[in-house]
Design a protein around this motif. Structure first.
Motif, PDB file in Angstrom:
ATOM      1  N   MET A 102       0.782  -1.343   0.008  1.00 21.92           N
ATOM      2  CA  MET A 102       0.121  -0.001   0.075  1.00 21.92           C
ATOM      3  C   MET A 102       0.735   1.132   0.021  1.00 21.92           C
ATOM      4  O   MET A 102       0.597   2.270  -0.494  1.00 21.92           O
ATOM      5  N   LEU A 103       1.946   1.182   0.573  1.00 26.48           N
ATOM      6  CA  LEU A 103       2.752   2.513   0.749  1.00 26.48           C
ATOM      7  C   LEU A 103       3.772   2.368  -0.496  1.00 26.48           C
ATOM      8  O   LEU A 103       3.623   3.710  -1.059  1.00 26.48           O
ATOM      9  N   ALA A 104       3.908   1.440  -1.376  1.00 24.29           N
ATOM     10  CA  ALA A 104       4.540   1.650  -2.529  1.00 24.29           C
ATOM     11  C   ALA A 104       3.393   2.397  -3.520  1.00 24.29           C
ATOM     12  O   ALA A 104       3.741   3.205  -4.418  1.00 24.29           O
TER      13      ALA A 104
ATOM     14  N   MET B 141      12.875   2.084  -1.368  1.00 29.07           N
ATOM     15  CA  MET B 141      11.591   2.987  -1.338  1.00 29.07           C
ATOM     16  C   MET B 141      11.997   4.342  -0.247  1.00 29.07           C
ATOM     17  O   MET B 141      11.612   5.326  -0.741  1.00 29.07           O
ATOM     18  N   ARG B 142      12.690   3.846   0.723  1.00 25.18           N
ATOM     19  CA  ARG B 142      13.142   5.138   1.484  1.00 25.18           C
ATOM     20  C   ARG B 142      13.953   5.917   0.773  1.00 25.18           C
ATOM     21  O   ARG B 142      14.078   7.319   0.912  1.00 25.18           O
ATOM     22  N   ALA B 143      14.987   5.523   0.211  1.00 25.12           N
ATOM     23  CA  ALA B 143      16.065   6.405  -0.699  1.00 25.12           C
ATOM     24  C   ALA B 143      15.199   6.856  -1.906  1.00 25.12           C
ATOM     25  O   ALA B 143      15.641   8.153  -2.195  1.00 25.12           O
ATOM     26  N   VAL B 144      14.383   6.469  -2.256  1.00 20.92           N
ATOM     27  CA  VAL B 144      13.581   7.285  -3.413  1.00 20.92           C
ATOM     28  C   VAL B 144      12.818   8.393  -2.711  1.00 20.92           C
ATOM     29  O   VAL B 144      12.838   9.483  -3.511  1.00 20.92           O
TER      30      VAL B 144
ATOM     31  N   CYS C 290      16.090  -0.710  13.006  1.00 17.98           N
ATOM     32  CA  CYS C 290      14.774  -0.258  13.470  1.00 17.98           C
ATOM     33  C   CYS C 290      13.679  -0.447  12.360  1.00 17.98           C
ATOM     34  O   CYS C 290      12.985   0.563  11.959  1.00 17.98           O
ATOM     35  N   GLY C 291      13.356  -1.667  11.637  1.00 15.37           N
ATOM     36  CA  GLY C 291      12.720  -1.659  10.490  1.00 15.37           C
ATOM     37  C   GLY C 291      11.245  -1.185  10.553  1.00 15.37           C
ATOM     38  O   GLY C 291      10.674  -0.390   9.744  1.00 15.37           O
ATOM     39  N   LEU C 292      10.825  -1.640  11.556  1.00 17.23           N
ATOM     40  CA  LEU C 292       9.227  -1.148  11.936  1.00 17.23           C
ATOM     41  C   LEU C 292       9.213   0.460  12.176  1.00 17.23           C
ATOM     42  O   LEU C 292       8.269   1.093  11.596  1.00 17.23           O
ATOM     43  N   CYS C 293       9.826   0.919  12.950  1.00 15.38           N
ATOM     44  CA  CYS C 293       9.992   2.438  13.066  1.00 15.38           C
ATOM     45  C   CYS C 293      10.347   3.256  11.873  1.00 15.38           C
ATOM     46  O   CYS C 293       9.746   4.060  11.635  1.00 15.38           O
ATOM     47  N   VAL C 294      11.240   2.700  10.953  1.00 16.96           N
ATOM     48  CA  VAL C 294      11.648   3.418   9.678  1.00 16.96           C
ATOM     49  C   VAL C 294      10.385   3.271   8.655  1.00 16.96           C
ATOM     50  O   VAL C 294      10.163   4.098   8.096  1.00 16.96           O
ATOM     51  N   THR C 295       9.635   2.167   8.667  1.00 19.72           N
ATOM     52  CA  THR C 295       8.681   1.998   7.918  1.00 19.72           C
ATOM     53  C   THR C 295       7.459   2.925   8.165  1.00 19.72           C
ATOM     54  O   THR C 295       6.836   3.823   7.350  1.00 19.72           O
ATOM     55  N   CYS C 296       6.995   3.033   9.587  1.00 18.75           N
ATOM     56  CA  CYS C 296       6.322   3.962  10.073  1.00 18.75           C
ATOM     57  C   CYS C 296       6.662   5.222   9.459  1.00 18.75           C
ATOM     58  O   CYS C 296       5.715   6.379   9.095  1.00 18.75           O
TER      59      CYS C 296
END
Length: 140
Positions: free
Chosen positions: A72-74, A94-97, A118-124
């Protein structure tokens, strides 16, 4: 055969070459401006902190409990929703983009380390940033 008086040699005139200055070519370079996806100026910070997971509880809960949230984020980023399923470490990409499109400070190594530990925090954080950008509330 032509004869010349005694002591005289024939005189041959050499052809002369006249060099004309070359025409000057002027190339005008103009800067392309007006692309809202590539803002210029000094890099800015992320709109929210990495550990601000509770700033948006909907995104926090979706990141934690909805396995298809990266898809959904993509889609919110105008990327294919298949990116997270088809590309290894897609959230780093995706973060780099988002960082590069919106002139956010950081680098790829920082993205890798943050996502690894910190995958979940960074995704948030990424989800909050994308929502802020879509709603026009991101800091320019």
């Amino acid at each position: 055969m032509q004869t010349y008086p005694q002591g005289q040699q024939p005189v041959f005139n050499q052809p002369t070459v006249t060099v004309q200055p070359a025409a000057q070519t002027i190339i005008q370079v103009t800067q392309v401006t007006g692309n809202p996806m590539m803002p210029r100026g000094p890099p800015r910070d992320w709109t929210t902190e990495m550990c601000g997971c509770c700033d948006d509880m909907t995104i926090c809960l979706c990141t934690t409990f909805v396995p298809c949230y990266p898809c959904m984020l993509a889609a919110d980023m105008d990327e294919s929703c298949c990116v997270p399923m088809c590309i290894p470490s897609a959230l780093i990409s995706m973060r780099a983009v988002v960082r590069s499109r919106h002139n956010i400070a950081g680098n790829l190594m920082n993205d890798c380390v943050c996502m690894t530990f910190c995958g979940l925090c960074v995704t948030c954080q990424l989800g909050r940033e994308v929502q802020m950008i879509k709603n026009g509330r991101a800091i320019p």
